[in-house]
Design an enzyme around this catalytic site. Sequence first.
Site, PDB file in Angstrom:
ATOM      1  N   GLY A   1       0.789  -1.238   0.000  1.00 38.34           N
ATOM      2  CA  GLY A   1       0.000   0.000   0.000  1.00 38.34           C
ATOM      3  C   GLY A   1       0.813   1.276   0.000  1.00 38.34           C
TER       4      GLY A   1
ATOM      5  CG  ASN B   1      -3.652  -1.389 -12.816  1.00 41.51           C
ATOM      6  OD1 ASN B   1      -3.478  -1.449 -11.599  1.00 41.51           O
ATOM      7  ND2 ASN B   1      -2.940  -2.118 -13.678  1.00 41.51           N
TER       8      ASN B   1
ATOM      9  CG  HIS C   1       1.663  -2.751 -15.206  1.00 46.50           C
ATOM     10  ND1 HIS C   1       1.316  -3.938 -14.602  1.00 46.50           N
ATOM     11  CD2 HIS C   1       2.754  -3.009 -15.961  1.00 46.50           C
ATOM     12  CE1 HIS C   1       2.154  -4.889 -14.984  1.00 46.50           C
ATOM     13  NE2 HIS C   1       3.035  -4.354 -15.817  1.00 46.50           N
TER      14      HIS C   1
ATOM     15  CD  GLU D   1      -7.890  -8.987 -23.519  1.00 45.85           C
ATOM     16  OE1 GLU D   1      -7.094  -9.878 -23.837  1.00 45.85           O
ATOM     17  OE2 GLU D   1      -8.222  -8.057 -24.266  1.00 45.85           O
TER      18      GLU D   1
ATOM     19  CD  GLN E   1       6.871   0.352  -5.346  1.00 50.18           C
ATOM     20  OE1 GLN E   1       7.002   0.839  -4.238  1.00 50.18           O
ATOM     21  NE2 GLN E   1       6.229  -0.778  -5.549  1.00 50.18           N
TER      22      GLN E   1
END
Length: 191
Positions: free
Chosen positions: A12, A102, A104, A143, A171
């Site tokens: 998280g 999202n 990624h 997908e 990150q």
Amino acid sequence: MYNLVVFASGNGSTLQAIIDNIENGTLSANIQLVVSDNPNAYALERAKAHGISTYVIKSKTFEGRDTELSEFLSNYSIDLIVLAGYLKMIGPNLISKYTLINTHPSLLPKYGGKGMHGMHVHQAVITAGEPISGVTVHFVNSEYDKGSIIRQTQVTVDPTDTPETLSAKVQSAEKIQLVNVINDFIHGKIS
Ligand code: GAR
């Protein structure tokens, strides 16, 4: 107020970046709820520490999760659902009802798809000798990692990088990019 729901399966730290940027005034938004498929996700502790409601998904199947979440989330007013290290596939009920994005940790379409998450991605990038990696924010469709791309940021892979050092670089770029994209949703620059 712009209402977010964040889904997270693990540590998280991405959720934490969203929380921090709300608390420091960068994002004019409210996290209504943090959802996890993993009762032990540290993301849930981070949410609780900031007074954010949490929900752990009970169903163990794809269809079950889709029905359960679609019913549970109908209690909330939601502008955007953000997948921040959430590892399960999203079902058709949620896709038809909500805008989902999202983040990624690679330059999609490279190094995406089932099983490609977190450290597996960085290991694959290093094994392939890629000179460049990065992060992608994309819309979620049916997908894994295939929805249309909203934004990408490149990160240089140095010859001395390990999966761990590459992960740290990716990150930190990821948190900046995701916060910027959420801000663009809030201000109607992306819809
Ligand atoms: C993030 O780097 C995110 O991009 C990745 O998992 C990490 C979660 O870290 N997501 C995926 O790989 C999805 N395919 P966190 O739990 O510390 O936020």
